[in-house]
Design a protein around this motif. Structure first.
Motif, PDB file in Angstrom:
ATOM      1  N   TYR A 182      14.369  14.262  79.788  1.00  0.00           N
ATOM      2  CA  TYR A 182      14.610  15.586  80.363  1.00  0.00           C
ATOM      3  C   TYR A 182      13.811  16.673  79.645  1.00  0.00           C
ATOM      4  O   TYR A 182      13.655  17.778  80.162  1.00  0.00           O
ATOM      5  CB  TYR A 182      16.097  15.935  80.284  1.00  0.00           C
ATOM      6  CG  TYR A 182      16.971  15.074  81.156  1.00  0.00           C
ATOM      7  CD1 TYR A 182      17.079  15.324  82.512  1.00  0.00           C
ATOM      8  CD2 TYR A 182      17.684  14.010  80.616  1.00  0.00           C
ATOM      9  CE1 TYR A 182      17.882  14.528  83.322  1.00  0.00           C
ATOM     10  CE2 TYR A 182      18.490  13.208  81.408  1.00  0.00           C
ATOM     11  CZ  TYR A 182      18.590  13.474  82.760  1.00  0.00           C
ATOM     12  OH  TYR A 182      19.377  12.692  83.560  1.00  0.00           O
TER      13      TYR A 182
ATOM     14  N   GLU B  66      10.896  21.161  81.482  1.00  0.00           N
ATOM     15  CA  GLU B  66      11.904  21.900  82.249  1.00  0.00           C
ATOM     16  C   GLU B  66      13.049  22.362  81.370  1.00  0.00           C
ATOM     17  O   GLU B  66      13.619  23.430  81.569  1.00  0.00           O
ATOM     18  CB  GLU B  66      12.448  21.024  83.378  1.00  0.00           C
ATOM     19  CG  GLU B  66      13.455  21.734  84.274  1.00  0.00           C
ATOM     20  CD  GLU B  66      13.952  20.848  85.402  1.00  0.00           C
ATOM     21  OE1 GLU B  66      14.832  21.298  86.158  1.00  0.00           O
ATOM     22  OE2 GLU B  66      13.447  19.703  85.528  1.00  0.00           O
ATOM     23  N   PHE B  67      13.404  21.549  80.369  1.00  0.00           N
ATOM     24  CA  PHE B  67      14.507  21.883  79.473  1.00  0.00           C
ATOM     25  C   PHE B  67      14.001  21.964  78.035  1.00  0.00           C
ATOM     26  O   PHE B  67      13.224  21.125  77.583  1.00  0.00           O
ATOM     27  CB  PHE B  67      15.623  20.845  79.578  1.00  0.00           C
ATOM     28  CG  PHE B  67      16.267  20.788  80.940  1.00  0.00           C
ATOM     29  CD1 PHE B  67      17.152  21.767  81.346  1.00  0.00           C
ATOM     30  CD2 PHE B  67      15.956  19.757  81.819  1.00  0.00           C
ATOM     31  CE1 PHE B  67      17.743  21.717  82.601  1.00  0.00           C
ATOM     32  CE2 PHE B  67      16.534  19.690  83.070  1.00  0.00           C
ATOM     33  CZ  PHE B  67      17.428  20.685  83.466  1.00  0.00           C
ATOM     34  N   ASP B  68      14.460  23.003  77.320  1.00  0.00           N
ATOM     35  CA  ASP B  68      14.082  23.196  75.919  1.00  0.00           C
ATOM     36  C   ASP B  68      15.048  22.505  74.973  1.00  0.00           C
ATOM     37  O   ASP B  68      14.715  22.238  73.821  1.00  0.00           O
ATOM     38  CB  ASP B  68      14.037  24.686  75.590  1.00  0.00           C
ATOM     39  CG  ASP B  68      13.138  25.455  76.533  1.00  0.00           C
ATOM     40  OD1 ASP B  68      11.929  25.187  76.533  1.00  0.00           O
ATOM     41  OD2 ASP B  68      13.653  26.309  77.283  1.00  0.00           O
TER      42      ASP B  68
ATOM     43  N   SER C  86      12.801  21.132  71.979  1.00  0.00           N
ATOM     44  CA  SER C  86      11.368  21.381  71.936  1.00  0.00           C
ATOM     45  C   SER C  86      11.066  22.014  70.578  1.00  0.00           C
ATOM     46  O   SER C  86      11.925  22.654  69.969  1.00  0.00           O
ATOM     47  CB  SER C  86      10.940  22.317  73.067  1.00  0.00           C
ATOM     48  OG  SER C  86      11.558  23.587  72.927  1.00  0.00           O
TER      49      SER C  86
ATOM     50  N   THR D 239      23.764  25.106  69.819  1.00  0.00           N
ATOM     51  CA  THR D 239      23.434  25.212  71.242  1.00  0.00           C
ATOM     52  C   THR D 239      23.461  26.665  71.689  1.00  0.00           C
ATOM     53  O   THR D 239      22.587  27.113  72.442  1.00  0.00           O
ATOM     54  CB  THR D 239      24.424  24.383  72.083  1.00  0.00           C
ATOM     55  OG1 THR D 239      24.428  23.033  71.611  1.00  0.00           O
ATOM     56  CG2 THR D 239      24.027  24.391  73.543  1.00  0.00           C
TER      57      THR D 239
ATOM     58  N   TYR E  78      20.440  28.985  73.113  1.00  0.00           N
ATOM     59  CA  TYR E  78      20.614  29.738  74.366  1.00  0.00           C
ATOM     60  C   TYR E  78      20.229  31.200  74.180  1.00  0.00           C
ATOM     61  O   TYR E  78      19.571  31.808  75.041  1.00  0.00           O
ATOM     62  CB  TYR E  78      22.063  29.608  74.822  1.00  0.00           C
ATOM     63  CG  TYR E  78      22.430  30.486  75.996  1.00  0.00           C
ATOM     64  CD1 TYR E  78      22.002  30.177  77.286  1.00  0.00           C
ATOM     65  CD2 TYR E  78      23.224  31.621  75.815  1.00  0.00           C
ATOM     66  CE1 TYR E  78      22.348  30.980  78.358  1.00  0.00           C
ATOM     67  CE2 TYR E  78      23.572  32.430  76.876  1.00  0.00           C
ATOM     68  CZ  TYR E  78      23.130  32.103  78.153  1.00  0.00           C
ATOM     69  OH  TYR E  78      23.474  32.905  79.214  1.00  0.00           O
TER      70      TYR E  78
ATOM     71  N   GLY F  65      16.698  31.899  74.475  1.00  0.00           N
ATOM     72  CA  GLY F  65      16.124  31.733  75.799  1.00  0.00           C
ATOM     73  C   GLY F  65      15.925  30.297  76.226  1.00  0.00           C
ATOM     74  O   GLY F  65      15.201  30.030  77.188  1.00  0.00           O
ATOM     75  N   ALA F  66      16.572  29.337  75.531  1.00  0.00           N
ATOM     76  CA  ALA F  66      16.380  27.921  75.854  1.00  0.00           C
ATOM     77  C   ALA F  66      17.054  27.555  77.169  1.00  0.00           C
ATOM     78  O   ALA F  66      18.151  28.027  77.480  1.00  0.00           O
ATOM     79  CB  ALA F  66      16.948  27.052  74.731  1.00  0.00           C
ATOM     80  N   GLN F  67      16.370  26.702  77.943  1.00  0.00           N
ATOM     81  CA  GLN F  67      16.967  26.079  79.115  1.00  0.00           C
ATOM     82  C   GLN F  67      17.652  24.794  78.649  1.00  0.00           C
ATOM     83  O   GLN F  67      17.024  23.944  78.014  1.00  0.00           O
ATOM     84  CB  GLN F  67      15.898  25.770  80.159  1.00  0.00           C
ATOM     85  CG  GLN F  67      15.204  26.999  80.713  1.00  0.00           C
ATOM     86  CD  GLN F  67      16.160  27.903  81.475  1.00  0.00           C
ATOM     87  OE1 GLN F  67      16.915  27.446  82.332  1.00  0.00           O
ATOM     88  NE2 GLN F  67      16.133  29.184  81.156  1.00  0.00           N
ATOM     89  N   ILE F  68      18.938  24.648  78.955  1.00  0.00           N
ATOM     90  CA  ILE F  68      19.759  23.601  78.345  1.00  0.00           C
ATOM     91  C   ILE F  68      20.220  22.598  79.392  1.00  0.00           C
ATOM     92  O   ILE F  68      20.639  22.959  80.488  1.00  0.00           O
ATOM     93  CB  ILE F  68      20.980  24.227  77.639  1.00  0.00           C
ATOM     94  CG1 ILE F  68      20.508  25.208  76.556  1.00  0.00           C
ATOM     95  CG2 ILE F  68      21.867  23.143  77.031  1.00  0.00           C
ATOM     96  CD1 ILE F  68      21.626  26.015  75.944  1.00  0.00           C
ATOM     97  N   LYS F  69      20.139  21.322  79.007  1.00  0.00           N
ATOM     98  CA  LYS F  69      20.613  20.219  79.837  1.00  0.00           C
ATOM     99  C   LYS F  69      21.671  19.442  79.055  1.00  0.00           C
ATOM    100  O   LYS F  69      21.473  19.123  77.875  1.00  0.00           O
ATOM    101  CB  LYS F  69      19.446  19.289  80.205  1.00  0.00           C
ATOM    102  CG  LYS F  69      19.856  18.010  80.923  1.00  0.00           C
ATOM    103  CD  LYS F  69      20.346  18.261  82.328  1.00  0.00           C
ATOM    104  CE  LYS F  69      20.637  16.950  83.050  1.00  0.00           C
ATOM    105  NZ  LYS F  69      21.142  17.173  84.429  1.00  0.00           N
TER     106      LYS F  69
END
Length: 319
Positions: A110, A115-117, A162, A180, A184, A187-191
């Motif tokens: 992922y 797409e996810f950081d 990342s 986490t 956030y 600015g992280a995109q989280i999965k």
């Protein structure tokens, strides 16, 4: 199975008295990452058992050992490992074998497409005692309610970052519980991904119910930084105005009692005591925030780190 990336992975594992677990953990990481390029970074947080000796005796070229000069706690151990890491993707996990390295490739899938950081685990069928589960549930509930960040398991140590997000985390104190949330805020995109969870193989847990109070204090600090860091007057100013208005109302009431009813107001300590408690509580909380911000400024403005490394070895040999 072919590796999904040729980028270097940095796997960071804080260790404290894990001599009975570290060799098996190393073996499991190797078995789970066949074909990948990776480095295992063990950060020994001043263990008092034979953890360092076990790691060095393995003489594994993929294993890097960072020995801290004293026990700093998990947050600063993670910070030391992240600063040292060279990988494009940075993976964190615990050293007690409760996290399963076989989950890493799926989580990595992922993150590699950009797409996810941050990919974080949700522990399934958690194999912990109530002493660990209860504080964790309370912390997760508080974070969701107060921050509106719907993370189901903030306490899961197995995460894939990342490189840029991990390097910007700036961990202090015991902020690993909110790593986490910190990502956030950057600015992280989280999965979120379900991961396996095992009972502790050996050793004893280092956490208990006292974590609840630390979680609340740390979360209050994070919320202040998130909402009022650039405009603290909106927080302290509102409290100040309310207290001033309250003081005026009390004084007006006392004036009426004194001059309108002719009563003596000098023998009413309860009211004064209550006001002093409120002011003292706000003062203590304010001092705590100011001190925390001063510590952050001290380290970050001078590019200093809040930990000291005694020794670094690679494959059992001094680096």
């Amino acid at each position: 199975m072919n590796p999904i990336t040729t980028s270097l992975l940095s796997i960071i594992v804080p260790l404290f008295n894990e001599e009975d677990n570290v060799m098996l953990l190393t073996q499991k990481i190797h078995e789970s990452l066949v074909g990948y390029q990776y480095q295992i970074i063990y950060v020994d947080d001043f263990s008092t058992d034979g953890t360092r000796k076990v790691v060095n005796d393995m003489q594994d070229e993929k294993v890097h050992l960072i020995c801290l000069k004293k026990n700093y706690g998990q947050s600063l151990a993670l910070a030391a490992g992240i600063d040292y890491a060279e990988g494009e993707f940075i993976i964190t996990m615990d050293g007690d074998l409760q996290n399963d390295p076989t989950d890493i490739p799926e989580m990595l899938s992922y993150a590699v497409n950009g797409e996810f950081d941050l990919v974080t685990g949700i522990r399934q069928k958690r194999k912990d005692s109530l002493v660990k589960k209860i504080p964790s549930k309370i912390a997760n509930f508080l974070v969701r309610r107060v921050t509106n960040l719907d993370i189901k398991d903030n306490g899961c140590a197995l995460k894939v970052f990342s490189r840029d997000i991990a390097k910007d985390l700036n961990l202090y104190g015991e902020m690993h519980r909110f790593i986490t949330l910190l990502a956030y805020l950057e600015g992280a995109q989280i999965k979120q991904v379900p991961v396996k969870h095992h009972a502790r193989n050996a050793g004893v847990s280092k956490y208990g119910l006292e974590r609840v109070f630390k979680v609340i204090a740390d979360m209050m600090l994070l919320l202040f930084i998130r909402k009022y860091f650039q405009r603290p007057i909106h927080l302290f100013g509102i409290f100040g105005v309310l207290l001033i208005l309250l003081g005026i109302l009390i004084n007006m009431y006392l004036l009426v009692v004194k001059f309108g009813m002719g009563e003596d107001i000098g023998t009413r300590p309860l009211l004064i005591f209550g006001v002093m408690l409120i002011l003292g509580g706000i003062q203590l909380f304010t001092i705590g925030i100011v001190m925390e911000l001063l510590i952050r400024t001290y380290y970050e403005s001078q590019q200093k780190r809040p930990y000291r490394i005694k020794k670094v070895s690679v494959g059992g040999q001094s680096a």
